[in-house]
Design a protein around this motif. Structure first.
Motif, PDB file in Angstrom:
ATOM      1  N   ALA A  66      -1.831   2.178  -3.735  1.00  0.00           N
ATOM      2  CA  ALA A  66      -0.869   1.892  -2.675  1.00  0.00           C
ATOM      3  C   ALA A  66      -0.322   0.473  -2.792  1.00  0.00           C
ATOM      4  CB  ALA A  66      -1.522   2.089  -1.303  1.00  0.00           C
ATOM      5  N   GLU A  67      -1.200  -0.473  -3.128  1.00  0.00           N
ATOM      6  CA  GLU A  67      -0.769  -1.858  -3.336  1.00  0.00           C
ATOM      7  C   GLU A  67       0.234  -1.943  -4.480  1.00  0.00           C
ATOM      8  OE1 GLU A  67      -0.953  -6.193  -3.013  1.00  0.00           O
ATOM      9  OE2 GLU A  67      -1.423  -4.522  -1.677  1.00  0.00           O
ATOM     10  N   ALA A  68      -0.010  -1.182  -5.547  1.00  0.00           N
ATOM     11  CA  ALA A  68       0.910  -1.173  -6.687  1.00  0.00           C
ATOM     12  C   ALA A  68       2.254  -0.577  -6.305  1.00  0.00           C
ATOM     13  CB  ALA A  68       0.286  -0.398  -7.847  1.00  0.00           C
ATOM     14  N   MET A  69       2.232   0.488  -5.532  1.00  0.00           N
ATOM     15  CA  MET A  69       3.485   1.105  -5.067  1.00  0.00           C
ATOM     16  C   MET A  69       4.305   0.105  -4.257  1.00  0.00           C
ATOM     17  SD  MET A  69       3.530   4.562  -5.759  1.00  0.00           S
ATOM     18  CE  MET A  69       4.175   5.460  -4.360  1.00  0.00           C
ATOM     19  N   ASP A  70       3.597  -0.656  -3.435  1.00  0.00           N
ATOM     20  CA  ASP A  70       4.266  -1.649  -2.604  1.00  0.00           C
ATOM     21  C   ASP A  70       4.771  -2.807  -3.450  1.00  0.00           C
ATOM     22  OD1 ASP A  70       5.106  -2.584  -0.073  1.00  0.00           O
ATOM     23  OD2 ASP A  70       3.397  -3.922   0.042  1.00  0.00           O
ATOM     24  N   VAL A 453       0.253  -4.666 -10.734  1.00  0.00           N
ATOM     25  CA  VAL A 453      -0.432  -5.578  -9.814  1.00  0.00           C
ATOM     26  C   VAL A 453      -1.394  -6.439 -10.626  1.00  0.00           C
ATOM     27  CG1 VAL A 453      -0.321  -4.161  -7.742  1.00  0.00           C
ATOM     28  CG2 VAL A 453      -2.195  -3.829  -9.336  1.00  0.00           C
ATOM     29  N   THR A 454      -1.689  -7.602 -10.111  1.00  0.00           N
ATOM     30  CA  THR A 454      -2.687  -8.458 -10.753  1.00  0.00           C
ATOM     31  C   THR A 454      -4.074  -8.066 -10.254  1.00  0.00           C
ATOM     32  OG1 THR A 454      -2.618 -10.132  -9.000  1.00  0.00           O
ATOM     33  CG2 THR A 454      -1.007 -10.333 -10.796  1.00  0.00           C
ATOM     34  N   ILE A 455      -5.078  -8.536 -10.943  1.00  0.00           N
ATOM     35  CA  ILE A 455      -6.440  -8.236 -10.511  1.00  0.00           C
ATOM     36  C   ILE A 455      -6.709  -8.869  -9.149  1.00  0.00           C
ATOM     37  CG2 ILE A 455      -7.494 -10.238 -11.640  1.00  0.00           C
ATOM     38  CD1 ILE A 455      -8.964  -6.662 -11.408  1.00  0.00           C
ATOM     39  N   GLY A 456      -6.092 -10.015  -8.873  1.00  0.00           N
ATOM     40  CA  GLY A 456      -6.242 -10.649  -7.559  1.00  0.00           C
ATOM     41  C   GLY A 456      -5.632  -9.807  -6.459  1.00  0.00           C
ATOM     42  N   GLN A 457      -4.447  -9.238  -6.717  1.00  0.00           N
ATOM     43  CA  GLN A 457      -3.821  -8.365  -5.727  1.00  0.00           C
ATOM     44  C   GLN A 457      -4.655  -7.116  -5.495  1.00  0.00           C
ATOM     45  OE1 GLN A 457      -0.044  -8.006  -7.776  1.00  0.00           O
ATOM     46  NE2 GLN A 457       0.995  -9.280  -6.262  1.00  0.00           N
ATOM     47  N   ALA A 458      -5.260  -6.606  -6.559  1.00  0.00           N
ATOM     48  CA  ALA A 458      -6.124  -5.431  -6.417  1.00  0.00           C
ATOM     49  C   ALA A 458      -7.314  -5.752  -5.522  1.00  0.00           C
ATOM     50  CB  ALA A 458      -6.592  -4.954  -7.787  1.00  0.00           C
ATOM     51  N   HIS A 459      -7.895  -6.932  -5.710  1.00  0.00           N
ATOM     52  CA  HIS A 459      -9.024  -7.333  -4.863  1.00  0.00           C
ATOM     53  C   HIS A 459      -8.585  -7.458  -3.405  1.00  0.00           C
ATOM     54  CE1 HIS A 459     -11.231  -9.337  -8.511  1.00  0.00           C
ATOM     55  NE2 HIS A 459     -11.319  -8.025  -8.517  1.00  0.00           N
ATOM     56  N   ARG A 460      -7.431  -8.077  -3.192  1.00  0.00           N
ATOM     57  CA  ARG A 460      -6.968  -8.303  -1.816  1.00  0.00           C
ATOM     58  C   ARG A 460      -6.523  -7.017  -1.126  1.00  0.00           C
ATOM     59  NH1 ARG A 460      -4.845 -12.883  -4.443  1.00  0.00           N
ATOM     60  NH2 ARG A 460      -2.797 -11.885  -4.711  1.00  0.00           N
ATOM     61  N   SER A 461      -6.272  -5.958  -1.886  1.00  0.00           N
ATOM     62  CA  SER A 461      -5.788  -4.713  -1.278  1.00  0.00           C
ATOM     63  C   SER A 461      -6.903  -3.950  -0.572  1.00  0.00           C
ATOM     64  CB  SER A 461      -5.176  -3.809  -2.356  1.00  0.00           C
ATOM     65  OG  SER A 461      -6.178  -3.296  -3.226  1.00  0.00           O
ATOM     66  N   MET A 462      -8.136  -4.334  -0.809  1.00  0.00           N
ATOM     67  CA  MET A 462      -9.259  -3.613  -0.206  1.00  0.00           C
ATOM     68  C   MET A 462      -9.296  -3.814   1.313  1.00  0.00           C
ATOM     69  SD  MET A 462     -10.834  -2.072  -2.670  1.00  0.00           S
ATOM     70  CE  MET A 462      -9.397  -1.944  -3.722  1.00  0.00           C
TER      71      MET A 462
END
Length: 607
Positions: A66-70, A453-462
Motif C-alpha cells: 500500500a505504501e508503494a502504491m501511494d 519505496v525505500t527500505i526506510g519507507q517500508a519500515h515507516r509504513s508499518m
C-alpha cells in the motif's frame, strides 16, 4: 472451574476492557495472551505464536504494498478520478469509494483492498474538508460485502465451496456468490449514504495528513506576484542559441522576464557556460512577456498538461521543497540569491524570503543577500536530490518532498513497476500458486528492490497498533477453539433453534456465526460452524447449500468491533475511532446481512 467457563469469563473481561477504552489496545491484547498463559490454557509457544503467524505477515506485507502504491502516485491518480466523478456530492463520493473498494476486494482480499485504499481515502477526506471517519468505515464495510462477489473474494468462500462439494458433490459457481454479495453491497451503500451522517461517529483523528494537492499553485502565489508564472523554456534541436552564453540569450533589458536557472529535463541545475539543445531555461514573469520572449528567441514552452509539469515547479522527475534556516545554522551569513546552485550541485534556489517578503536580487552581480535565521529558501531539483539534501541539520523542512510528490504527481516514475508487481501479486493470490502471505511478502520485497519505496519507507509504513493487536488476539482465537468454548456456544444456540422452522434454524446459525465472528477471525469461525451447521441440516432434512451460504454471509458480517477483522483495525487509528464506535453503524448493516442470510439465501438455494 472448567476451561470453557474460564474462557467465557476471560472473553467477557477482554470485551469489557476494549469497550472501557482506558488501556491502549496493544497492551490489552498482549495482556490477554499473557493471562491465557498464566491460567495454563495455552503454553508459551502459543502465547507468542501470533507474532509469527501468516496473518500478521500478510498484513505487514500489505502495508508495504500500500505504501508503494501511494509513493508511486497510483492512489493520487485514483483519488483524482474519484474527485472528478464525484464532484461536490457526498453521496456520489461515498458510493464511488465503496464500489471501488468492493471491486478491489473481489480481486485481492478484504485486508488487501483496505490497506491499498486507506492512504488515498484519508487524503481525499482532508482535501474535501471531511472527517476521515465519515469515509473509512463505509469503505471497510464495503470490502466485507465485496468479499461475497466472487469465489476468491475471501478464504471463507473457498471453505464453503469445498464443503459444498463434499456434502453434495456439486460446488458453488465462481460468480454465484454475487447473488447475495450484490444485494449486500447495494444495501450497504444505501445505508451509508442515507443513515451514515447520523450513525457514523464524529471523530477527529490524532493526526491527519496535510492536503498538498494544490501545493504548486500555493507555492507560486506565495513567492511571486499574482500575475507572474514560472515557466520552463526548452532549447530545441538545431536552435541558433546552442553554444551561446546565457547572457547572449537573455538580455537584461528584456521586459519583466527573469532567468532563474538552467536545468536538464530531470530538473538538475546545469553549470556550463554555454547552452545546449535540450536544456531548459526556468524563467519568471508574466505569461505575455514570457510568450513574447519565447517566440522571439525560438524557444519551446513546456506544456504543463503534456509533461505533467505543475506551475513549472513539480513534475514526475523533479519538484520543490521549502526549508527554514534554523537557529545557529552554518548557512547564516552566507550569500544566497535566486538561481544559485547549492553546494551539493543538485539543487537550485528558486526564491529567498525573509519574514514572508522576497529579498531583492536575481543574480550575484545585482544583489546577493546574506542568510539570516528564520529565512525561507525554495529549492528545486530531482525528487531523489530533494529527499537526500533537504535532510540537513542546518535547515528545517516545511513539507517533505515525499509527501509533496505523493499528492501532486499522479502516476509517478514508479507507477509502472508498482502496477506490474501488484498484478503479479493479485495473480498469485487468485490462483493460489503460493499462500497469500508469501505472495504479499514477495510483492513487498519487489517494491523495495525496484526502488518504488525505500527500505526506510517500508519500515515507516508499518501500523504497529494493528500488527500488535492482531498478533495479541490470535492466541485468544486459538484458545476459544482449543478449549471447546466455541463448540459449546455454537451447539447451544443451534440446539435451541434447530428444532423449529427452517427460518428459525438459519437465524440461529447466523447469530452464532456472527457473534463468534466479532471475537475471532471469520475463517476460524467458519471452520467451527461449517461441520455443526451441516450436521443440523442433515438432521432437519435441509439442503446443505442453504445452511452453507447462510454461514458464508454471516461470516462476512464482522462489523461490530475493530478486532473482528484486520481491515476494521486498520481504519481505527486514521479515523480516530474508539472501540465502541463500530456497533451503531455496524448493527444496521448486520440487520441487512441477517435479512439476506435468512430470507434471500433460500430463494436462490431452496431448503
Amino acid at each position: 472451574m472448567t476451561e470453557p467457563t474460564l474462557m467465557i469469563l476471560i472473553l467477557a473481561a477482554t470485551v469489557a476492557i476494549f469497550v472501557w477504552n482506558k488501556i491502549p489496545v496493544e497492551i490489552a491484547a498482549i495482556g490477554v495472551a499473557l493471562l491465557l498463559f498464566a491460567t495454563g490454557i495455552i503454553n508459551v509457544n502459543d502465547t507468542f505464536a501470533g507474532f509469527g503467524s501468516q496473518t500478521v505477515i500478510l498484513i505487514a506485507a500489505l502495508f508495504v504494498v500500500a505504501e508503494a502504491m501511494d509513493a508511486a502516485g497510483i492512489t493520487t491518480w485514483m483519488g483524482g478520478l474519484l474527485v472528478r466523478f464525484a464532484g461536490d456530492s457526498r453521496s456520489r463520493l461515498i458510493a464511488l469509494i465503496m464500489l471501488f473498494t468492493a471491486l478491489l476486494t473481489a480481486i485481492i482480499s478484504v485486508n488487501g483492498a483496505v490497506a491499498a485504499l486507506l492512504p488515498m481515502v484519508v487524503v481525499l477526506a482532508v482535501r474535501l474538508g471531511r472527517e476521515p471517519g465519515q469515509l473509512l468505515m463505509p469503505m471497510a464495510f464495503a470490502a466485507h460485502a465485496g468479499s461475497l462477489l466472487v469465489l476468491t473474494g475471501s478464504p471463507v468462500n473457498i471453505l464453503i465451496f469445498e464443503a459444498a462439494i463434499d456434502a453434495t458433490g456439486d460446488g458453488i459457481g465462481f460468480f454465484e456468490f454475487a447473488l447475495v454479495g450484490l444485494p449486500l453491497l447495494i444495501g450497504t451503500i444505501v445505508i451509508a449514504i442515507y443513515l451514515g451522517p447520523k450513525l457514523l461517529p464524529q471523530r477527529v483523528p490524532e493526526a491527519t495528513p496535510k492536503d498538498l494537492s494544490d501545493h504548486p499553485r500555493v507555492i507560486l502565489s506565495h513567492y511571486w506576484p499574482e500575475e507572474h508564472e514560472l515557466i520552463r523554456l526548452r532549447i530545441p534541436a538545431g536552435s541558433t542559441h546552442a553554444g551561446q552564453s546565457i547572457e547572449g540569450v537573455l538580455p537584461a533589458t528584456l521586459g519583466d522576464v527573469h532567468l532563474i536557472s538552467v536545468q536538464d529535463s530531470e530538473g538538475k541545475p546545469l553549470t556550463q557556460v554555454n547552452l545546449e539543445a535540450g536544456n531548459y531555461l526556468v524563467v519568471r514573469g508574466t505569461t505575455t512577456d514570457i510568450s513574447d520572449f519565447a517566440l522571439e528567441h525560438d524557444l519551446s514552452v513546456e506544456a504543463s498538461e503534456g509533461r505533467g509539469v505543475a506551475c513549472g515547479l513539480v513534475s514526475k522527475s523533479f519538484g520543490v521543497a521549502e526549508v527554514l534556516v534554523s537557529p545557529r545554522s552554518n548557512l547564516i551569513g552566507t550569500d544566497v540569491y535566486p538561481g544559485m546552485i547549492t553546494e551539493s550541485g543538485s539543487l537550485v534556489v528558486l526564491a529567498h524570503q525573509r519574514a514572508g517578503q522576497a529579498t531583492a536580487g536575481y543574480a550575484p552581480a545585482t544583489g546577493a543577500n546574506a542568510v539570516r535565521s528564520g529565512d525561507t529558501l525554495l529549492l528545486q531539483g530531482s525528487w531523489a536530490a530533494l529527499d537526500k539534501h533537504t535532510q540537513d541539520q542546518n535547515v528545517l523542512l516545511v513539507d517533505s518532498p515525499d509527501a509533496i510528490r505523493r499528492q501532486t504527481v499522479p502516476l509517478g516514475p514508479g507507477a509502472i513497476p508498482a502496477l506490474v508487481i501488484l498484478a503479479a501479486m493479485v495473480i498469485m493470490m487468485t490462483t493460489n500458486i503460493v499462500p497469500a502471505a508469501v505472495a504479499a511478502l514477495l510483492a513487498a520485497m519487489a517494491m523495495v528492490l525496484s526502488r518504488v519505496v525505500t527500505i526506510g519507507q517500508a519500515h515507516r509504513s508499518m501500523a504497529w497498533q494493528t500488527l500488535i493487536l492482531v498478533a495479541g488476539m490470535i492466541p485468544l482465537s486459538a484458545a476459544i477453539t482449543k478449549t471447546g468454548t466455541a463448540t459449546v456456544l455454537a451447539d447451544g444456540i443451534v440446539t435451541l433453534t434447530g428444532g423449529g422452522s427452517p427460518y428459525l434454524l438459519l437465524i440461529g446459525i447466523f447469530l452464532v456465526t456472527a457473534v463468534l465472528g466479532q471475537l475471532i477471525s471469520n475463517t476460524a469461525t467458519a471452520l467451527i460452524i461449517i461441520p455443526i451447521a451441516l450436521s443440523v441440516a442433515t438432521e432437519a432434512g435441509l439442503s446443505p447449500l442453504t445452511v452453507l451460504m447462510c454461514v458464508s454471509v454471516a461470516s462476512a458480517a464482522a462489523l461490530l468491533t475493530p478486532i473482528a477483522t484486520p481491515a476494521n483495525m486498520m481504519i481505527m487509528r486514521p479515523a480516530g475511532y474508539k472501540f465502541g464506535d463500530y456497533w451503531k453503524f455496524g448493527a444496521i448493516i448486520m440487520a441487512l446481512y441477517l435479512v439476506v442470510a435468512v430470507f434471500l439465501v433460500p430463494v436462490f438455494w431452496p431448503f
